[in-house]
Enzyme design. Structure first.
Site, short mmCIF file in Angstrom:
data_model
loop_
_atom_site.label_atom_id
_atom_site.label_comp_id
_atom_site.label_asym_id
_atom_site.label_seq_id
_atom_site.Cartn_x
_atom_site.Cartn_y
_atom_site.Cartn_z
N SER A 36 0.85 -1.19 0.00
CA SER A 36 0.00 0.00 0.00
C SER A 36 0.89 1.24 0.00
CB SER A 36 -0.87 -0.01 1.26
OG SER A 36 -1.51 1.23 1.48
N TYR A 85 -4.38 -0.82 9.77
CA TYR A 85 -4.10 -1.01 8.34
C TYR A 85 -2.68 -0.54 8.02
CZ TYR A 85 -4.84 -0.95 3.28
OH TYR A 85 -4.75 -1.17 1.92
#
Length: 252
Positions: free
Chosen positions: A144, A157
């Site tokens: 990410s 996350y």
């Protein structure tokens, strides 16, 4: 053997989170390059399997809830039993929970870490054992922008995707000499279910778009070429790398 360095004919790929979005697009890109696909999802990835078969490749649906590691070995075993081999693993399945850090719950922390990091490691382990035994394999983890940055309101996350970056490098170090490459793709801001809340927030959406040199949100299809590259002979000497596909986000 084909002279096309990107040809995946005869290979078998596991793609987790293959129901929709990035996972489905990667599964279809691998199939278009010649790979057969085990489409793994918490709910049966029937649409993905149908689209893979329409490309002339074999597809098997493997139902698995990766919020725990219970199904991990079964995913590998079922793929090999049904498709005859395993050459490529794409760890795409993931979840996100949003809240201010002062309010973030242990439940939300554990749910994200278990799915996005713990299950990824143990699926790499299960696939890696098989790949090491055959002295070849490609593992592609989905990282990410938050592998590189902090973000806001997504503490678990961010921790999980930072962990994916480190895990990718560690496994690359251990397995490169055994014929197995381990890399990651770091998507930029992609229009998927996970980013619906961001795109719906007028101010956040504008701030994000203003920062992306390409001037648009990415499409899931933008990740397919990167996945094929990292799964192919063309990337035989690439390992431990995190490939950003971000429209220039990190460059700004």
């Amino acid at each position: 053997m084909s002279n096309n360095l990107f040809d995946l004919t005869g290979q078998v790929a596991i793609v987790t989170g293959a129901n929709t979005g990035i996972g489905q697009s990667i599964a279809l890109a691998l199939a278009a390059a010649g790979a057969d696909v085990a489409a793994v999802g918490r709910t049966p990835a029937g649409e993905t399997a149908t689209k893979v078969r329409a490309l002339g490749r074999r597809a098997e649906i493997v139902s698995a809830d990766l919020s725990t590691i219970e199904p991990v070995q079964r995913v590998v075993d079922e793929t090999i039993a049904k498709l005859g081999r395993l050459d490529i693993l794409v760890n795409n399945a993931g979840i996100i929970r949003r809240a201010d850090s002062v309010d973030f719950t242990e439940e939300d922390w554990d749910a994200v870490i278990d799915t996005n990091l713990k299950s990824v490691f143990f699926l790499c382990q299960a696939a890696g054992r098989h790949m090491i035994a055959q002295q070849s394999g490609r593992i592609v983890n989905i990282a990410s922008m938050l592998t590189f940055q902090g973000g806001i309101r997504v503490p678990s996350y961010t921790a999980s995707k930072s962990g994916i970056g480190g895990l990718t490098k560690l496994l690359a170090n251990e397995w490169a000499a055994k014929g197995v490459t381990v890399n990651a793709i770091a998507p930029g801001y992609i229009a998927t279910n996970n980013t619906t809340a961001l795109r719906a927030d007028v101010d956040r959406n504008k701030a994000i778009l203003d920062r992306i040199p390409a001037g648009r949100w990415g499409d899931p299809e933008d990740l397919g070429g990167a996945a094929v590259f990292l799964a192919s002979r063309a990337a035989g000497y690439v390992t431990g790398h995190i490939l950003a596909v971000d429209g220039g986000w990190l460059a700004r």
